[in-house]
Design a protein around this motif. Structure first.
Motif, PDB file in Angstrom:
ATOM      1  N   PRO A  76       8.191  24.621 -17.751  1.00 16.08           N
ATOM      2  CA  PRO A  76       9.109  25.595 -17.469  1.00 16.08           C
ATOM      3  C   PRO A  76      10.578  25.120 -17.177  1.00 16.08           C
ATOM      4  O   PRO A  76      11.424  25.831 -17.405  1.00 16.08           O
ATOM      5  CB  PRO A  76       8.350  26.340 -16.314  1.00 16.08           C
ATOM      6  N   ALA A  77      10.409  23.867 -16.548  1.00 17.32           N
ATOM      7  CA  ALA A  77      11.818  23.254 -16.290  1.00 17.32           C
ATOM      8  C   ALA A  77      12.533  23.352 -17.672  1.00 17.32           C
ATOM      9  O   ALA A  77      13.669  23.250 -17.743  1.00 17.32           O
ATOM     10  CB  ALA A  77      11.636  21.974 -15.603  1.00 17.32           C
ATOM     11  N   ALA A 136       2.715  21.479 -16.011  1.00 18.62           N
ATOM     12  CA  ALA A 136       2.914  22.821 -15.655  1.00 18.62           C
ATOM     13  C   ALA A 136       4.122  23.117 -14.953  1.00 18.62           C
ATOM     14  O   ALA A 136       4.821  23.894 -14.712  1.00 18.62           O
ATOM     15  CB  ALA A 136       1.707  23.571 -14.574  1.00 18.62           C
ATOM     16  N   LEU A 137       4.633  21.988 -14.221  1.00 22.82           N
ATOM     17  CA  LEU A 137       5.922  21.980 -13.581  1.00 22.82           C
ATOM     18  C   LEU A 137       7.051  21.632 -14.700  1.00 22.82           C
ATOM     19  O   LEU A 137       8.134  22.315 -14.470  1.00 22.82           O
ATOM     20  CB  LEU A 137       5.864  20.639 -12.743  1.00 22.82           C
ATOM     21  N   ALA A 138       6.787  20.855 -15.714  1.00 29.64           N
ATOM     22  CA  ALA A 138       7.902  20.031 -16.547  1.00 29.64           C
ATOM     23  C   ALA A 138       8.111  21.204 -17.601  1.00 29.64           C
ATOM     24  O   ALA A 138       9.307  21.398 -17.944  1.00 29.64           O
ATOM     25  CB  ALA A 138       7.541  18.882 -17.011  1.00 29.64           C
ATOM     26  N   LEU A 197     -11.264  13.314 -13.674  1.00 27.62           N
ATOM     27  CA  LEU A 197     -11.036  14.864 -13.285  1.00 27.62           C
ATOM     28  C   LEU A 197      -9.812  14.937 -12.442  1.00 27.62           C
ATOM     29  O   LEU A 197      -9.001  15.688 -12.664  1.00 27.62           O
ATOM     30  CB  LEU A 197     -12.354  15.413 -12.779  1.00 27.62           C
ATOM     31  N   TYR A 223      12.623  28.732  -9.513  1.00 32.43           N
ATOM     32  CA  TYR A 223      11.785  27.533  -9.741  1.00 32.43           C
ATOM     33  C   TYR A 223      11.077  27.073  -8.597  1.00 32.43           C
ATOM     34  O   TYR A 223       9.679  26.645  -8.668  1.00 32.43           O
ATOM     35  CB  TYR A 223      12.652  26.405 -10.339  1.00 32.43           C
ATOM     36  N   PHE A 267      -3.095  36.423 -21.016  1.00 31.72           N
ATOM     37  CA  PHE A 267      -2.463  35.281 -20.591  1.00 31.72           C
ATOM     38  C   PHE A 267      -1.172  34.867 -21.535  1.00 31.72           C
ATOM     39  O   PHE A 267      -0.082  34.918 -21.268  1.00 31.72           O
ATOM     40  CB  PHE A 267      -3.301  34.149 -20.210  1.00 31.72           C
ATOM     41  N   ILE A 320       6.325  13.509  -8.641  1.00 28.35           N
ATOM     42  CA  ILE A 320       6.757  15.036  -8.301  1.00 28.35           C
ATOM     43  C   ILE A 320       8.075  14.895  -7.420  1.00 28.35           C
ATOM     44  O   ILE A 320       8.915  15.296  -7.460  1.00 28.35           O
ATOM     45  CB  ILE A 320       5.902  15.891  -7.597  1.00 28.35           C
ATOM     46  N   LEU A 357      -8.303  24.418 -18.657  1.00 28.23           N
ATOM     47  CA  LEU A 357      -8.787  24.809 -17.214  1.00 28.23           C
ATOM     48  C   LEU A 357     -10.131  25.689 -17.373  1.00 28.23           C
ATOM     49  O   LEU A 357     -11.001  25.336 -16.459  1.00 28.23           O
ATOM     50  CB  LEU A 357      -7.794  25.625 -16.430  1.00 28.23           C
ATOM     51  N   PRO A 392      13.220  16.952 -13.074  1.00 26.37           N
ATOM     52  CA  PRO A 392      12.010  17.969 -13.218  1.00 26.37           C
ATOM     53  C   PRO A 392      11.502  18.101 -14.611  1.00 26.37           C
ATOM     54  O   PRO A 392      10.282  18.300 -14.637  1.00 26.37           O
ATOM     55  CB  PRO A 392      12.691  19.358 -12.509  1.00 26.37           C
ATOM     56  N   GLY A 439       0.998  26.310 -22.524  1.00 28.97           N
ATOM     57  CA  GLY A 439       0.324  27.160 -21.405  1.00 28.97           C
ATOM     58  C   GLY A 439      -1.024  27.512 -22.172  1.00 28.97           C
ATOM     59  O   GLY A 439      -1.777  27.673 -21.122  1.00 28.97           O
ATOM     60  N   MET A 477      -3.294  25.147  -8.708  1.00 30.70           N
ATOM     61  CA  MET A 477      -4.355  23.973  -8.969  1.00 30.70           C
ATOM     62  C   MET A 477      -4.965  23.283  -7.762  1.00 30.70           C
ATOM     63  O   MET A 477      -6.110  22.945  -8.065  1.00 30.70           O
ATOM     64  CB  MET A 477      -2.954  22.621  -9.382  1.00 30.70           C
ATOM     65  N   LEU A 481      -2.377  18.119 -15.728  1.00 26.69           N
ATOM     66  CA  LEU A 481      -2.226  19.423 -16.203  1.00 26.69           C
ATOM     67  C   LEU A 481      -1.096  20.019 -15.329  1.00 26.69           C
ATOM     68  O   LEU A 481      -0.194  20.657 -15.797  1.00 26.69           O
ATOM     69  CB  LEU A 481      -3.387  20.169 -15.953  1.00 26.69           C
ATOM     70  N   LEU A 482      -1.095  19.551 -13.930  1.00 23.85           N
ATOM     71  CA  LEU A 482       0.032  20.054 -13.067  1.00 23.85           C
ATOM     72  C   LEU A 482       1.301  19.437 -13.601  1.00 23.85           C
ATOM     73  O   LEU A 482       2.309  20.381 -13.427  1.00 23.85           O
ATOM     74  CB  LEU A 482      -0.488  19.828 -11.795  1.00 23.85           C
ATOM     75  N   LEU A 534       2.692  35.029 -20.994  1.00 27.04           N
ATOM     76  CA  LEU A 534       3.565  33.939 -21.543  1.00 27.04           C
ATOM     77  C   LEU A 534       4.701  34.496 -22.559  1.00 27.04           C
ATOM     78  O   LEU A 534       5.827  33.999 -22.545  1.00 27.04           O
ATOM     79  CB  LEU A 534       2.947  32.604 -22.190  1.00 27.04           C
ATOM     80  N   ILE A 585       2.464  27.400  -8.373  1.00 30.59           N
ATOM     81  CA  ILE A 585       1.265  26.452  -9.384  1.00 30.59           C
ATOM     82  C   ILE A 585       0.606  25.481  -8.738  1.00 30.59           C
ATOM     83  O   ILE A 585      -0.466  25.039  -9.022  1.00 30.59           O
ATOM     84  CB  ILE A 585       2.083  26.077 -10.678  1.00 30.59           C
ATOM     85  N   PHE A 606      -3.149  24.506 -21.638  1.00 27.25           N
ATOM     86  CA  PHE A 606      -3.314  24.362 -20.124  1.00 27.25           C
ATOM     87  C   PHE A 606      -4.508  25.490 -19.574  1.00 27.25           C
ATOM     88  O   PHE A 606      -5.265  24.972 -18.965  1.00 27.25           O
ATOM     89  CB  PHE A 606      -1.962  24.661 -19.449  1.00 27.25           C
ATOM     90  N   PHE A 607      -4.323  26.619 -20.184  1.00 24.98           N
ATOM     91  CA  PHE A 607      -5.504  27.761 -19.778  1.00 24.98           C
ATOM     92  C   PHE A 607      -6.834  27.265 -20.313  1.00 24.98           C
ATOM     93  O   PHE A 607      -7.717  27.359 -19.702  1.00 24.98           O
ATOM     94  CB  PHE A 607      -4.901  28.991 -20.463  1.00 24.98           C
ATOM     95  N   PHE A 612      -8.020  25.524  -7.550  1.00 20.66           N
ATOM     96  CA  PHE A 612      -8.840  25.188  -8.674  1.00 20.66           C
ATOM     97  C   PHE A 612      -9.511  23.935  -8.484  1.00 20.66           C
ATOM     98  O   PHE A 612     -10.846  23.738  -8.640  1.00 20.66           O
ATOM     99  CB  PHE A 612      -7.929  25.057 -10.031  1.00 20.66           C
ATOM    100  N   TYR A 635       8.244  29.143  -8.284  1.00 20.93           N
ATOM    101  CA  TYR A 635       7.134  28.834  -9.271  1.00 20.93           C
ATOM    102  C   TYR A 635       6.317  27.647  -8.930  1.00 20.93           C
ATOM    103  O   TYR A 635       4.927  27.638  -9.021  1.00 20.93           O
ATOM    104  CB  TYR A 635       7.929  28.756 -10.466  1.00 20.93           C
ATOM    105  N   VAL A 636       6.981  26.597  -8.552  1.00 24.81           N
ATOM    106  CA  VAL A 636       6.516  25.206  -8.199  1.00 24.81           C
ATOM    107  C   VAL A 636       5.468  25.513  -7.093  1.00 24.81           C
ATOM    108  O   VAL A 636       4.272  24.883  -7.095  1.00 24.81           O
ATOM    109  CB  VAL A 636       7.810  24.240  -7.747  1.00 24.81           C
ATOM    110  N   LEU A 672      -6.406  16.672 -13.825  1.00 22.48           N
ATOM    111  CA  LEU A 672      -5.736  17.886 -13.110  1.00 22.48           C
ATOM    112  C   LEU A 672      -4.442  17.721 -12.789  1.00 22.48           C
ATOM    113  O   LEU A 672      -3.504  18.364 -12.996  1.00 22.48           O
ATOM    114  CB  LEU A 672      -6.538  18.103 -11.789  1.00 22.48           C
TER     115      LEU A 672
END
Lengths: 540, 182
Positions: free
Chosen positions: A390-391, A386-388, A375, B15, B50, A462, A360, A413, A353, B26, A382-383, B54, B22, A356-357, B29, B18-19, A379
């Motif tokens: 937490p899974a 960000a998905l995988a 770019l 989940y 942040f 995804i 960005l 996931p 995380g 993005m 990074l996404l 976490l 996020i 990632f932060f 952003f 969350y998906v 991105l």
């Protein structure tokens, strides 16, 4: 320009392989090998996607599992290792402004990874050797279902890849520490400390900020390489152990399950293998994000010392996190499940995380940016993480793991989204960025194809992960065959998403071939006409 | 005891939310980073906040599940809990060997399944008739693999191996052999 002329000579004939230095050729060879093996992995993936909708009579069950066994190994070792090794063998000397320690050793790494991957893939294809629990070699070795000879060749192939990996590790560390001819003596110890992040860690708490001897991306590569080395040792050792079982079997002696404790072995193997997933991938990816963010924006990295420290912490985390693979093993001590499996794993949410932060914010500091292909793919990468991530944190919980372990949730996931969307899109970002540098200004054949590549890959990756995950939540196991269409609706949707991934790659592959031309691809594998250790031609 | 399907439904909601969040972040952003205008300097305080968020998130997931998923503390303390009923099951040559053709259990009983393997690594899982999973564990040779479970409503379950053990493993299913009665 005619189609045939472009196909043979590349877009606008801008690409001339004779202008490439040995280093450029080395890197491009790795990329070509990596992309060819990615093609293998995508086709195998699609065969399995179709098979999971409805088992095909053309492929028997043993063949299916052989494909399933080879698929992740070809993807990781044949494709990802090749692209990552090639990129880093170029980037470390590029960032340190000195030649690679040994171009010859670099070429040997490429050959060993390419040949080793083919050997294990081919032996699995022919002999249907498939005892792996995805990547994990279980003990005791089972010879009632699998050919001893098939297994011997399979492990020989893996061993060749690991020897190539060891050559890569040596080359990286030698390049960081050696003194090129005509240079002032380089401080080996201080360079190693800086590369491992120890100086980054101490400078957070020190009032006198010292300049780092090694740039942040090089530090990330060096730290990830520690895990690469440990992983290679563990896999080689496990391979030798299985070979011992096989040789004994050939001599008529069966080493049953009592010879080596299955749980002890499982801990050892997952400790080593996890260094790929939780050390090498996350550290290498974070380092690549930092590099790309600073190159794209031209700005300094946000909170650089923390980024360095986090890479060091991530390395330690990756050494102590393996028990999340053994949460459903009831013989595994509860303390290991809670500390290593749950708590240390949760640290990955923090380290990743944080990366990632930082990435960005660094990109934000360069506003306004043009939405270039590097770019865009960065991105996407990074996404993906960000998905995988937490899974993964969810499945590394004792309560949830009881109903998620070994299901499609794990591979959908978490694994596929991390690898296909997170890692692969990051690598594509680097490829699109480095392409003009490595080819001395080749012009991309089609911008539209590159944009299609991005969207098809992102949505396909995804989508496939999501539908696999939904099936997993409904109890679909990851390594079995369902004959009665139990999950066919989810698997049809996953197959459609998988097709998008295939089309994305074909568009990319076609775009690259048309950019450099077939003559150019062949030229990459011919010896360089330039006798230099410089990374780029003199006029560059 | 809360049903595992309920837990999975909760996870699906969390989940999915969350998906979507996020992805929206993005997309926002990606749009904003290409717009004209200089960025204000981001203060380190935001970074530390942040990181703190976490830490709280990572740790609280395990605390929340420990308090809300009853089989989690029960599993960690199973050595100290007396079972109402025990079943000794063995596995060999890709087959389950049950103590009786059907495993009969009365609602609300705490049941311990002791499973051993004499050859390979297998899995042991209970599945509902719609193929959804009630629970599972790994079965390692040379170890006693036990799991404690409380069945709080009537039902019929199938047993199947959840771990790959070679191509023969796909046939390791015993349909409707666990029966929970009132």
């Amino acid at each position: 320009m005619s189609f045939i002329k472009t196909l043979l000579g590349g877009e606008g004939e801008f690409f001339n392989p004779n202008s490439l230095t040995p280093m450029q050729k080395l890197t491009l060879r790795f990329v070509v090998v990596g992309l060819v093996y990615y093609l293998f992995a995508v086709f195998e993936g699609m065969i399995m996607r179709v098979y999971q909708v409805t088992p095909i009579s053309l492929i028997n069950e043993s063949q299916y599992f052989a494909i399933l066994t080879a698929h992740p190994l070809v993807g990781i070792f044949g494709s990802t290792y090749s692209i990552v090794f090639g990129a880093f063998l170029f980037l470390v000397p590029f960032l340190m402004k000195k030649p690679l320690w040994s171009i010859k050793l670099g070429n040997w790494t490429m050959v060993l990874v390419a040949v080793g991957t083919f050997v294990f893939w081919f032996s699995g294809f022919v002999s249907h050797y498939s005892p792996l629990y995805t990547l994990y070699w279980p003990l005791p070795a089972d010879f009632t279902q699998f050919s001893v000879w098939g297994g011997t060749f399979f492990i020989t192939g893996i061993a060749l890849v690991m020897i190539g990996t060891a050559f890569f590790v040596i080359n990286i560390y030698k390049t960081i520490t050696y003194t090129p001819e005509g240079w002032e003596k380089q401080p080996k110890g201080a360079l190693i400390k800086s590369a491992l992040g120890l100086t980054g860690l101490t400078s957070i708490f020190s009032k006198k900020k010292k300049e780092h001897l090694v740039s942040l991306p090089v530090a990330a590569i060096a730290r990830g390489t520690v895990d690469t080395a440990l992983n290679a040792i563990v896999i080689l050792f496990a391979g030798i152990l299985i070979l011992v079982y096989m040789v004994a079997e050939l001599f008529g002696v069966s080493l049953k399950h009592s010879t080596i404790d299955a749980l002890l072995y499982k801990n050892f193997f997952w400790w080593g293998l996890d260094l790929i997933a939780d050390g090498l991938v996350l550290i290498f990816v974070a380092g690549t994000w930092y590099l790309l963010a600073t190159l794209i924006t031209g700005k300094k990295l946000f909170m650089e010392n923390w980024a360095r420290a986090a890479l060091f912490i991530e390395m330690v985390v990756s050494w102590t996190v393996w028990s999340h693979h053994l949460m459903s093993d009831q013989a595994q001590p509860g303390i290991l499940k809670v500390l290593s499996g749950e708590m240390v794993t949760a640290f990955e949410l923090i380290t990743q995380g944080l990366a990632f932060f930082i990435t960005l914010v660094t990109l934000w500091s360069g506003r306004p940016l043009k939405m270039t292909h590097p770019l865009k793919f960065l991105l996407g990468g990074l996404l993906g993480f960000a998905l995988a991530v937490p899974a993964g944190i969810m499945q590394a919980d004792l309560g949830l793991n009881r109903i998620l372990h070994n299901t499609q949730w794990i591979v959908g996931p978490h694994v596929h989204v991390a690898i296909l969307v997170g890692l692969t899109m990051t690598l594509y970002s680097a490829i699109y960025f480095l392409l003009p540098i490595l080819t001395n200004g080749a012009k991309l054949y089609s911008e539209k194809l590159a944009t299609f590549h991005f969207w098809a890959h992102l949505l396909g990756g995804i989508g496939m992960g999501a539908f696999m995950g939904m099936a997993g939540l409904k109890g679909m196991l990851r390594r079995t065959i369902y004959f009665e269409g139990e999950y066919s609706s989810y698997m049809i949707l996953a197959a459609i998403s998988g097709s998008l991934l295939l089309f994305a790659f074909l568009a990319f592959f076609y775009n690259i071939v048309m950019t450099v031309g077939i003559k150019g691809v062949i030229g990459i594998f011919m010896p360089s006409k330039l006798n230099t250790t410089d990374l780029l031609p003199a006029e560059k | 005891m809360v049903d595992s399907n309920v837990v999975l439904t909760g996870q699906t909601f969390a989940y999915t939310f969350y998906v979507l969040a996020i992805m929206a972040v993005m997309a926002w952003f990606a749009y904003k980073v290409t717009r004209d205008g200089k960025s204000k300097e981001i203060k380190p305080a935001l970074f530390y906040t942040f990181v703190g968020f976490l830490v709280v998130l990572g740790v609280s997931l395990h605390i929340v599940t420990h308090e809300t998923i009853p089989w989690k503390p029960m599993d960690l303390n199973r050595a100290d809990i007396k079972a109402d009923r025990e079943f000794n099951i063995s596995m060999a040559d890709h087959k389950f060997i049950l103590p009786s053709p059907k495993l009969q259990i009365v609602k609300n009983e705490k049941v311990r399944f002791n499973v051993t393997s004499s050859d390979l690594t297998y899995g042991f899982g209970l599945f509902r008739s719609d193929n959804t999973m009630l629970f599972q564990m790994q079965v390692l040779p040379g170890h006693n693999n036990d799991i404690l479970w409380q069945f709080d409503k009537p039902g019929i379950y199938s047993i199947r191996s959840t771990e790959y053990s070679g191509p023969k493993g796909i046939n390791m299913i015993l349909r409707d052999v666990v029966e929970i009665t009132e």
